[in-house]
Design a protein around this motif. Structure first.
Motif, short mmCIF file in Angstrom:
data_model
loop_
_atom_site.label_atom_id
_atom_site.label_comp_id
_atom_site.label_asym_id
_atom_site.label_seq_id
_atom_site.Cartn_x
_atom_site.Cartn_y
_atom_site.Cartn_z
N THR A 1 0.83 -1.21 0.00
CA THR A 1 0.00 0.00 0.00
C THR A 1 0.86 1.26 0.00
O THR A 1 0.56 2.24 -0.69
N LEU A 2 1.96 1.21 0.76
CA LEU A 2 2.85 2.36 0.84
C LEU A 2 3.50 2.66 -0.51
O LEU A 2 3.64 3.82 -0.90
N SER A 3 3.86 1.61 -1.23
CA SER A 3 4.50 1.81 -2.54
C SER A 3 3.52 2.36 -3.56
O SER A 3 3.91 3.11 -4.45
N PHE B 1 3.41 6.23 -2.44
CA PHE B 1 4.61 7.06 -2.50
C PHE B 1 5.62 6.62 -3.57
O PHE B 1 6.65 7.26 -3.73
N GLY B 2 5.35 5.55 -4.24
CA GLY B 2 6.26 5.09 -5.28
C GLY B 2 7.07 3.89 -4.82
O GLY B 2 7.36 3.72 -3.64
N THR C 1 11.27 0.83 -1.80
CA THR C 1 12.32 -0.18 -1.87
C THR C 1 13.54 0.24 -1.06
O THR C 1 14.11 -0.56 -0.30
N VAL C 2 13.94 1.50 -1.20
CA VAL C 2 15.08 2.01 -0.43
C VAL C 2 14.78 1.98 1.06
O VAL C 2 15.62 1.59 1.88
N LEU C 3 13.57 2.40 1.44
CA LEU C 3 13.18 2.37 2.86
C LEU C 3 13.22 0.96 3.41
O LEU C 3 13.77 0.72 4.50
N LEU D 1 10.52 -5.34 0.81
CA LEU D 1 11.63 -5.14 -0.11
C LEU D 1 11.52 -6.07 -1.31
O LEU D 1 11.72 -5.65 -2.46
N TYR D 2 11.19 -7.31 -1.05
CA TYR D 2 11.13 -8.30 -2.13
C TYR D 2 10.02 -7.96 -3.13
O TYR D 2 10.25 -7.96 -4.35
N PHE D 3 8.84 -7.67 -2.62
CA PHE D 3 7.70 -7.43 -3.51
C PHE D 3 7.84 -6.12 -4.28
O PHE D 3 7.55 -6.07 -5.48
N THR D 4 8.26 -5.07 -3.61
CA THR D 4 8.38 -3.78 -4.31
C THR D 4 9.50 -3.84 -5.35
O THR D 4 9.36 -3.30 -6.44
N ALA D 5 10.61 -4.50 -5.02
CA ALA D 5 11.70 -4.64 -5.99
C ALA D 5 11.28 -5.51 -7.17
O ALA D 5 11.65 -5.25 -8.32
N PHE D 6 10.50 -6.54 -6.88
CA PHE D 6 10.02 -7.42 -7.96
C PHE D 6 9.13 -6.66 -8.93
O PHE D 6 9.29 -6.75 -10.16
#
Length: 216
Positions: A154-156, A159-160, A165-167, A202-207
């Motif tokens: 939801t956060l991604s 805010f993108g 991913t960096v957070l 991290l895994y899902f947003t990077a994917f």
């Protein structure tokens, strides 16, 4: 016109930026995988027996037979008689002869440190009656991944994915290191839960980020 042709016409080819982004996204996978299986080593249970007063085996890497041969009862484990891991004879007034009745370990445990110098089991004595607590480390991590997937997803969206991913990467790094320096087990499982949330986010947003950029 094919769908792939439309993508290439309006979004461009798979260029250097997309390749670099996809590579960074791929490198996230092993970090999540290592965190997922870390409890196999963090919660390894070495051989152990009750600590007997006067036995100095805790300073060495292997058991010392002196001091507990006559203080720890034998148990039939799989057809083989071995010194008990959780019982000791009750102390008697005699300095050489133990009592005949067994009891739970009253002075803690001694661990075989031949393979593992330190695990959460040896640090917090998660053996015998408290052995069930060992599984909480992995359970809390998996609970964290469930929450993290929803929260950071939801956060991604809001805010993108790059900032998220960096957070998540920074949180994953900080929480993983922090869990190594905890002084009590409650703090450990809390940090493991938070780390699970950050690692899954991290895994899902990077994917998703890598998949999206790869199609540009």
């Amino acid at each position: 016109m094919e769908w792939d042709d439309l993508l290439r016409e309006y979004l461009g080819e798979f260029g250097r930026f997309q390749k670099f982004t996809a590579l960074l996204a791929i490198l996230v996978g092993p970090t999540f995988g290592m965190s997922l299986v870390a409890m196999t080593f963090l919660a390894a249970t070495p051989e152990h027996h009750c600590r007997v007063l006067g036995n100095s085996s805790s300073v060495g890497h292997r058991y010392q037979a002196e001091g507990y041969n006559f203080s720890v009862p034998l148990e039939n484990i799989g057809g083989t008689w071995k010194p008990s891991s959780c019982l000791m004879f009750k102390e008697s007034n005699s300095t050489t002869t133990p009592g005949n009745e067994s009891t739970a370990c009253t002075h803690g445990w001694e661990y075989d440190r031949t393979i593992y110098q330190s695990t959460i089991v040896t640090e917090y004595d998660l053996v015998c009656s408290t052995a069930w607590l060992k599984g909480l480390g992995q359970s809390s991590f998996m609970a964290g991944t469930s929450i993290g997937g929803v929260f950071f997803g939801t956060l991604s969206d809001r805010f993108g994915r790059r900032p998220t991913t960096v957070l998540c990467l920074l949180l994953h790094l900080a929480l993983s290191i922090g869990a190594s320096f905890t002084s009590d087990y409650v703090s450990f499982i809390v940090l493991r839960a938070l780390d699970g949330a950050a690692a899954n986010g991290l895994y899902f947003t990077a994917f998703v980020l890598g998949t999206f950029d790869s199609n540009m």
